[in-house]
Design an enzyme around this catalytic site. Structure first.
Site, PDB file in Angstrom:
ATOM      1  N   CYS A 161      -8.574  -4.567 -11.535  1.00 35.84           N
ATOM      2  CA  CYS A 161      -8.430  -3.349 -10.737  1.00 35.84           C
ATOM      3  C   CYS A 161      -7.158  -3.370  -9.899  1.00 35.84           C
ATOM      4  O   CYS A 161      -6.945  -2.476  -9.083  1.00 35.84           O
ATOM      5  CB  CYS A 161      -9.649  -3.110  -9.860  1.00 35.84           C
ATOM      6  SG  CYS A 161      -9.904  -4.411  -8.656  1.00 35.84           S
ATOM      7  N   HIS A 186       0.810  -1.222   0.000  1.00 35.51           N
ATOM      8  CA  HIS A 186       0.000   0.000   0.000  1.00 35.51           C
ATOM      9  C   HIS A 186       0.845   1.274   0.000  1.00 35.51           C
ATOM     10  O   HIS A 186       0.420   2.290  -0.523  1.00 35.51           O
ATOM     11  CB  HIS A 186      -1.055  -0.054   1.100  1.00 35.51           C
ATOM     12  CG  HIS A 186      -2.188  -0.917   0.670  1.00 35.51           C
ATOM     13  ND1 HIS A 186      -2.250  -2.249   0.984  1.00 35.51           N
ATOM     14  CD2 HIS A 186      -3.219  -0.672  -0.171  1.00 35.51           C
ATOM     15  CE1 HIS A 186      -3.307  -2.774   0.387  1.00 35.51           C
ATOM     16  NE2 HIS A 186      -3.913  -1.839  -0.315  1.00 35.51           N
TER      17      HIS A 186
HETATM   18  C1  PEP Z   1      -5.707  -6.298  -5.494  1.00 31.82           C
HETATM   19  O1  PEP Z   1      -5.435  -7.139  -4.639  1.00 31.82           O
HETATM   20  O2  PEP Z   1      -5.228  -6.305  -6.655  1.00 31.82           O
HETATM   21  C2  PEP Z   1      -6.629  -5.202  -5.164  1.00 31.82           C
HETATM   22  C3  PEP Z   1      -7.044  -4.354  -6.084  1.00 31.82           C
HETATM   23  O3  PEP Z   1      -6.981  -5.062  -3.844  1.00 31.82           O
HETATM   24  P1  PEP Z   1      -6.009  -4.370  -2.733  1.00 31.82           P
HETATM   25  O4  PEP Z   1      -4.777  -3.881  -3.447  1.00 31.82           O
HETATM   26  O5  PEP Z   1      -6.784  -3.285  -2.106  1.00 31.82           O
HETATM   27  O6  PEP Z   1      -5.745  -5.530  -1.834  1.00 31.82           O
END
Ligand code: PEP
Ligand code: MG
Length: 576
Positions: free
Chosen positions: A505, A194
């Protein structure tokens, strides 16, 4: 390699996490402020100690207000709220009282007084309980002034700088100001952690998984190349010039201040649509985490949202947000896309995004634990209230709302989630495909789900058995892995059986080289950080749908991620 003063230039390699290049002085993230010991002072020192508390609180307030005035966006908002909290006399008055009554050292008195205020706020429940975190932040800042420790959080040296940290907590990333933070370098983390996602969304170049980050000397000039994952220590004119930083757009090196160079990438325009060269439409939409990001996405030309990460509206909260609070947060995002579509993801709590009111305190292996939709087993009422809030927000706005669940692994979870959505009048319910199980079972999942969205960050993590936050396995963490691409293919085929759309996504969608491959594999929409929209649209304009399919076949046919990427990269120079 030598710099201008004849000193060798040291080159260190990490993992590229957010593209762009800039140079500036190193500033380290400070360690946490330790809890002061419970010690007493002499009676004749009491008056001085009590006024020290008040002076320290004032200093903190002035410092935060000054930073808020200089900061922009979310960082400015957060700093202003904390400054207002520091200005409140309750904490300082209580601490001064404890100094006088109990002869506590000023720092211990502040610690105890803040503890009492925080506990009281927590006992009041939401929304007051959320202020407890701000009280503890103010406490740490006052204690730092009193003890001479560096203030907590993102530092403010008074000039732009390169932020170096072991890793950044979600609360710290929220105060990153792209005006002052030239680049981020972390020892931990992977390209889909993140920290990396937030740096990309702010346009701050970042290199993660740089093992020796802690050794970078404070004040030393470094050139951070977030595109190639390099950090050059003590760059000379030649290196700055090769990086396009010879005269960065706010370059200065007047001998008085530190060298600061940055080049902001010119943003191509995005008109909200994307089409291949032969006129095949691809839905290009944005990933957002809160109303501020929804503004940025709409300003960047996005006509819709393919992933609204709702958990980011409530990170750090000790108590569940009320339905009314949730409705307000969701409406603020939906309102920016009237007439368009927003895909709302239910809370993806757990692993790197724990929510104290929902996820277990301790799990040995949280990425494989109770996260995402799995939290609904023990807390069905939390999911129920969130769906109620989404439904109310959807009814109040004129935006098409789709809902999807994170971390789905089975057809049973899918069926139950779709039924829960239907009960709230949410008729377009889908699933995220983030586990190999979900990808392999897509034809069953999509019998019930109206659509699917591939979360390639987690899909890569679980396919490669490589923690997305762990520097040591960052080289494995790429969606170019043929095993990951093959799962994308299977998921798209599962969607096609039922004529259901399957989007992406995860961060893979933002890679202009990979986007045509994903389209060739059958992906119908790509959702990404708004900054990437123009570049991905431009890449898709270069290719026909058949070429996308050929590229997908060629990439799938390669044994390694590197070979898959190379075959696609070489396409433009006369390759397949
Ligand atoms: C993913 O895992 O690709 C996703 C879009 O969710 P996050 O990054 O919020 O875990
Ligand atoms: Mg995920």
């Amino acid at each position: 390699m030598q710099n201008g003063s004849g000193m060798p230039v040291e080159k260190r390699s990490g993992v590229p996490a957010s593209p762009g290049r800039s140079a500036g002085p190193v500033v380290h993230m400070p360690p946490r402020v330790p809890e002061p010991a419970t010690s007493r002072i002499e009676p004749d020192a009491v008056d001085r100690a009590a006024s020290a508390v008040r002076e320290a609180a004032e200093r903190v307030e002035q410092d935060l207000a000054r930073r808020a005035a200089r900061a922009t966006g979310t960082a400015a908002d957060i700093l202003s709220v904390t400054a207002a909290m520091a200005a409140d006399q309750t904490l300082a008055a209580d601490a001064a009282h404890r100094v006088r009554a109990d002869h506590l050292t000023p720092e211990r008195a502040v610690w105890d007084a803040a503890g009492a205020v925080a506990t009281q706020l927590e006992s009041l429940g939401s929304p007051m309980a959320e202020r407890a975190r701000d009280v503890r932040d103010v406490r740490d800042r006052i204690v730092a002034v009193l003890t001479g420790a560096p203030p907590p959080g993102v530092p403010d040296p008074g000039h732009p700088f390169v932020l170096v940290a072991t890793d950044l907590a979600p609360a710290d990333t929220a105060t990153l100001d792209p005006e002052t933070v030239l680049a981020v370098v972390t020892a931990r983390g992977g390209p889909t952690s993140h920290t990396a996602i937030i740096a990309r969304s702010l346009g701050i170049p970042a290199v993660v998984a740089l093992g020796e980050a802690a050794d970078l000397a404070p004040g030393e000039t470094v050139l951070v190349d977030g595109t190639d994952g390099l950090v050059l220590v003590g760059p000379g004119a030649a290196e700055l010039s090769a990086a396009g930083l010879a005269d960065g757009d706010d370059g200065r090196h007047d001998g008085a201040g530190p060298l600061v160079r940055r080049r902001r990438s010119a943003r191509d325009a995005f008109d909200g649509t994307a089409t291949t060269r032969d006129g095949h439409d691809i839905d290009l939409v944005a990933n957002v985490a809160d109303p501020a990001e929804a503004d940025a996405a709409a300003n960047a030309g996005a006509r819709g949202v393919g992933l609204f990460r709702t958990e980011f509206c409530f990170l750090g909260r000790g108590t569940e947000p009320t339905v009314a609070e949730q409705v307000e947060a969701y409406r603020a995002v939906l309102a920016r896309f009237s007439g368009g579509r927003v895909v709302v993801r239910t809370l993806d709590a757990g692993a790197d995004k724990p929510l104290r009111f929902l996820t277990p305190d301790h799990e040995d292996n949280p990425a494989l634990g109770v996260r995402g939709i799995r939290t609904a087993v023990d807390h069905p009422e939390v999911l129920d209230r969130q769906l109620e809030a989404i439904s109310r927000a959807a009814r109040a706005e004129s935006t098409e709302v789709w809902v999807m669940a994170p971390m789905v692994a089975t057809a049973d979870e899918t069926r139950e989630f779709v039924a829960a959505c239907t009960a709230h009048g949410l008729t377009t319910a889908g699933v995220m495909i983030e586990t190999p199980a979900a990808a392999l079972q897509a034809r069953w999942l999509l019998a019930d789900a109206a659509f699917a969205s591939l979360g390639t960050n987690d899909l890569t993590q679980y396919t490669m058995a490589a923690d997305r936050d762990l520097a040591g396995v960052a080289a494995l963490s790429t969606p170019w892995q043929p095993a990951v691409l093959d799962l994308v293919r299977v998921a798209c085929e599962g969607g096609a059986v039922h004529g259901r759309p399957v989007g992406v996504c995860g961060e893979a969608a933002a890679d202009p080289l990979l986007a045509p491959v994903l389209v060739g594999l059958g992906v119908t929409s790509l959702s990404m950080t708004p900054r990437a929209l123009a570049a991905v649209a431009a890449a898709l304009r270069q290719v026909t749908l058949d070429e996308c399919r050929d590229l997908a076949t060629s990439a799938l046919d390669k044994p390694t991620a590197r070979a898959a990427r190379e075959v696609v990269r070489d396409f433009g120079s006369g390759g397949p």
